[in-house]
Write a protein that holds these residues in place. Sequence first.
Motif, PDB file in Angstrom:
ATOM      1  N   UNK A  33       9.003  -1.173   1.999  1.00 46.54           N
ATOM      2  CA  UNK A  33       8.534  -0.256   0.955  1.00 46.54           C
ATOM      3  C   UNK A  33       9.672   0.616   0.440  1.00 46.54           C
ATOM      4  N   UNK A  34      10.492   1.126   1.339  1.00 47.96           N
ATOM      5  CA  UNK A  34      11.639   1.942   0.921  1.00 47.96           C
ATOM      6  C   UNK A  34      12.554   1.165  -0.016  1.00 47.96           C
TER       7      UNK A  34
ATOM      8  N   UNK B 179       5.348 -13.897  15.544  1.00 50.31           N
ATOM      9  CA  UNK B 179       6.702 -14.254  15.117  1.00 50.31           C
ATOM     10  C   UNK B 179       6.759 -14.690  13.653  1.00 50.31           C
ATOM     11  N   UNK B 180       5.784 -14.280  12.875  1.00 47.39           N
ATOM     12  CA  UNK B 180       5.724 -14.633  11.453  1.00 47.39           C
ATOM     13  C   UNK B 180       5.740 -13.389  10.575  1.00 47.39           C
ATOM     14  N   UNK B 181       4.991 -12.378  10.978  1.00 48.22           N
ATOM     15  CA  UNK B 181       4.829 -11.192  10.144  1.00 48.22           C
ATOM     16  C   UNK B 181       5.606 -10.009  10.703  1.00 48.22           C
ATOM     17  N   UNK B 182       6.114  -9.172   9.798  1.00 44.29           N
ATOM     18  CA  UNK B 182       6.743  -7.924  10.205  1.00 44.29           C
ATOM     19  C   UNK B 182       5.709  -7.005  10.871  1.00 44.29           C
ATOM     20  N   UNK B 183       6.168  -6.169  11.777  1.00 44.52           N
ATOM     21  CA  UNK B 183       5.353  -5.055  12.228  1.00 44.52           C
ATOM     22  C   UNK B 183       5.320  -3.998  11.129  1.00 44.52           C
ATOM     23  N   UNK B 184       4.495  -2.974  11.312  1.00 46.02           N
ATOM     24  CA  UNK B 184       4.386  -1.961  10.259  1.00 46.02           C
ATOM     25  C   UNK B 184       5.668  -1.136  10.131  1.00 46.02           C
TER      26      UNK B 184
ATOM     27  N   UNK C 218       0.836  -1.198   0.000  1.00 44.87           N
ATOM     28  CA  UNK C 218       0.000   0.000   0.000  1.00 44.87           C
ATOM     29  C   UNK C 218       0.874   1.252   0.000  1.00 44.87           C
ATOM     30  N   UNK C 219       2.004   1.193   0.689  1.00 50.95           N
ATOM     31  CA  UNK C 219       2.931   2.326   0.686  1.00 50.95           C
ATOM     32  C   UNK C 219       3.497   2.576  -0.717  1.00 50.95           C
ATOM     33  N   UNK C 220       3.913   1.506  -1.386  1.00 46.92           N
ATOM     34  CA  UNK C 220       4.447   1.661  -2.743  1.00 46.92           C
ATOM     35  C   UNK C 220       3.366   2.224  -3.669  1.00 46.92           C
ATOM     36  N   UNK C 221       2.160   1.683  -3.551  1.00 49.95           N
ATOM     37  CA  UNK C 221       1.051   2.168  -4.380  1.00 49.95           C
ATOM     38  C   UNK C 221       0.766   3.638  -4.095  1.00 49.95           C
ATOM     39  N   UNK C 222       0.875   4.028  -2.844  1.00 44.05           N
ATOM     40  CA  UNK C 222       0.643   5.416  -2.448  1.00 44.05           C
ATOM     41  C   UNK C 222       1.613   6.364  -3.159  1.00 44.05           C
TER      42      UNK C 222
END
Length: 230
Positions: A212-213, A200-205, A58-62
């Motif tokens: 995205x960077x 312990x599976x997914x990154x935090x935001x 969503x960040x890249x799309x933004x």
Amino acid sequence: MTDHHGRTESADPMLISPGSARALLRDAPWRRYAVLGDSIAQGVGEASAGYRDIGWADRVAEVLTAVHPETAYLNTGRIGATSDQLLAEQLAPVLEFRPDLVHISCGGNDLFHPGGDTDRLRANLETAFSALAATGAQLCAFTVADVWETERMAPMRPMRPRMAELNAIVRDVAGRYDAVLVDFWDHPLRLRPDLMSTDLIHFTTGGHAVVATEMIRALAARISAAAGSI
């Protein structure tokens, strides 16, 4: 507001500013951005204090939309999706969307449990990459980060060899289709103690922001390379 390690989104040394991100993608030729795959594609992750609650795609799309407001964006990623399900449920809608930039992130669920079929995963990813590349779209992918060195990740350490196998497959398939590939395996992000959600599976935001960077930088490098070849 800051996270408990003192970082904020505006002062994270691994991030570029929104203005820099827009400048990097100012000459992006893409107007239809699609992302398909699993929860990583979807952008699942717990919120980090000091960071916007938004996934990497969503960040890249933004940013793409900020520089080209006519940009269309489709994300079919969903939690738990396997490569079989990607082909059965997501590939057709994405092809119908007619993307010119498409990111594939899938395979972790295929290999999450012992006995995961690497040959089937490779064949499925080959099918997806081939079908999307045939449309002329620019493909993108990334590898998973080697997060299992930290003490907090010790309970999940048995996953590490299988995720290394996943990365090897992704590198190989992405390379044969000239995909923009970001390799996170050795990225310093992996050592941040607050990187992972409580599952312990997914990154935090906060992690998503760094992803995205790096994707924006990689896309910008591809844009520059294409301009230099003209």
